[in-house]
Enzyme design. Structure first.
Site, PDB file in Angstrom:
ATOM      1  N   GLU A  13      40.074  16.780  10.208  1.00 48.63           N
ATOM      2  CA  GLU A  13      39.139  17.900  10.114  1.00 48.63           C
ATOM      3  C   GLU A  13      38.330  17.814   8.827  1.00 48.63           C
ATOM      4  O   GLU A  13      37.124  18.079   8.816  1.00 48.63           O
ATOM      5  CB  GLU A  13      39.897  19.228  10.168  1.00 48.63           C
ATOM      6  CG  GLU A  13      40.549  19.498  11.508  1.00 48.63           C
ATOM      7  CD  GLU A  13      41.307  20.805  11.494  1.00 48.63           C
ATOM      8  OE1 GLU A  13      40.808  21.769  12.094  1.00 48.63           O
ATOM      9  OE2 GLU A  13      42.398  20.845  10.869  1.00 48.63           O
ATOM     10  N   TYR A  45      17.929  39.163   5.032  1.00 45.55           N
ATOM     11  CA  TYR A  45      18.864  38.368   5.829  1.00 45.55           C
ATOM     12  C   TYR A  45      18.534  36.877   5.810  1.00 45.55           C
ATOM     13  O   TYR A  45      19.390  36.059   6.131  1.00 45.55           O
ATOM     14  CB  TYR A  45      19.015  38.903   7.253  1.00 45.55           C
ATOM     15  CG  TYR A  45      17.740  39.039   8.053  1.00 45.55           C
ATOM     16  CD1 TYR A  45      17.119  37.944   8.633  1.00 45.55           C
ATOM     17  CD2 TYR A  45      17.174  40.285   8.262  1.00 45.55           C
ATOM     18  CE1 TYR A  45      15.970  38.073   9.376  1.00 45.55           C
ATOM     19  CE2 TYR A  45      16.013  40.439   9.009  1.00 45.55           C
ATOM     20  CZ  TYR A  45      15.417  39.317   9.565  1.00 45.55           C
ATOM     21  OH  TYR A  45      14.279  39.449  10.303  1.00 45.55           O
ATOM     22  N   GLU A  65      40.772  31.614   6.740  1.00 46.92           N
ATOM     23  CA  GLU A  65      40.939  32.833   5.951  1.00 46.92           C
ATOM     24  C   GLU A  65      40.325  32.652   4.556  1.00 46.92           C
ATOM     25  O   GLU A  65      39.693  33.569   4.021  1.00 46.92           O
ATOM     26  CB  GLU A  65      42.424  33.194   5.828  1.00 46.92           C
ATOM     27  CG  GLU A  65      43.067  33.662   7.115  1.00 46.92           C
ATOM     28  CD  GLU A  65      43.582  32.552   8.022  1.00 46.92           C
ATOM     29  OE1 GLU A  65      44.361  32.864   8.938  1.00 46.92           O
ATOM     30  OE2 GLU A  65      43.211  31.366   7.836  1.00 46.92           O
ATOM     31  N   LYS A  95      35.790  29.218  14.717  1.00 49.57           N
ATOM     32  CA  LYS A  95      36.126  27.791  14.692  1.00 49.57           C
ATOM     33  C   LYS A  95      36.362  27.345  16.134  1.00 49.57           C
ATOM     34  O   LYS A  95      37.501  27.200  16.589  1.00 49.57           O
ATOM     35  CB  LYS A  95      37.364  27.555  13.817  1.00 49.57           C
ATOM     36  CG  LYS A  95      37.686  26.091  13.587  1.00 49.57           C
ATOM     37  CD  LYS A  95      38.865  25.942  12.639  1.00 49.57           C
ATOM     38  CE  LYS A  95      39.185  24.479  12.406  1.00 49.57           C
ATOM     39  NZ  LYS A  95      40.324  24.311  11.498  1.00 49.57           N
TER      40      LYS A  95
END
Length: 116
Positions: A13, A45, A65, A95
């Site tokens: 990953e 934004y 997290e 994810k």
């Protein structure tokens, strides 16, 4: 907002990367900006998108997290000097290519944070 990130507990990953998407809801008083139609009185934004993508591309982190918390902190920091006050935010990290062995659509973590 989406970008390639290199987050996860597995070496592949961090080596190969994968797409992460982050959804953000900002809480602020929009009345001054709406009354005057003045971008300087709200939270831009376009700038938010740049902050979020920069955080996705940072790291690498083992956990989504960690990505969520660091992104929230970066957003609050970015808007410290804004004319509009960022009061709180909701942030979801997606994810969708997580290395899970069963069928799934998406893995997410959602946090709510208020101005520190």
């Amino acid at each position: 907002m989406s970008a390639t990130g290199y987050h996860g507990v597995f070496d592949h990953e961090k080596r190969d990367g994968q797409e992460f998407t982050i959804d953000v809801t900002l809480y602020t008083d929009i009345q001054p900006a709406a009354a005057t139609d003045d971008l300087a009185l709200t939270l831009n934004y376009g700038e938010l998108a740049e902050v979020v993508v920069r955080e996705i591309q940072s790291g690498p982190y083992d956990l989504i997290e960690t990505l969520a918390e660091r992104t929230a902190a970066a957003i609050f920091s970015h808007y410290d000097d804004a004319a509009a006050r960022l009061v709180a935010l909701d942030l979801t990290v997606h994810k969708p290519q997580a290395p899970i062995t069963v069928p799934f659509r998406d893995v997410t973590i959602t946090i709510h944070r208020e101005r520190p």
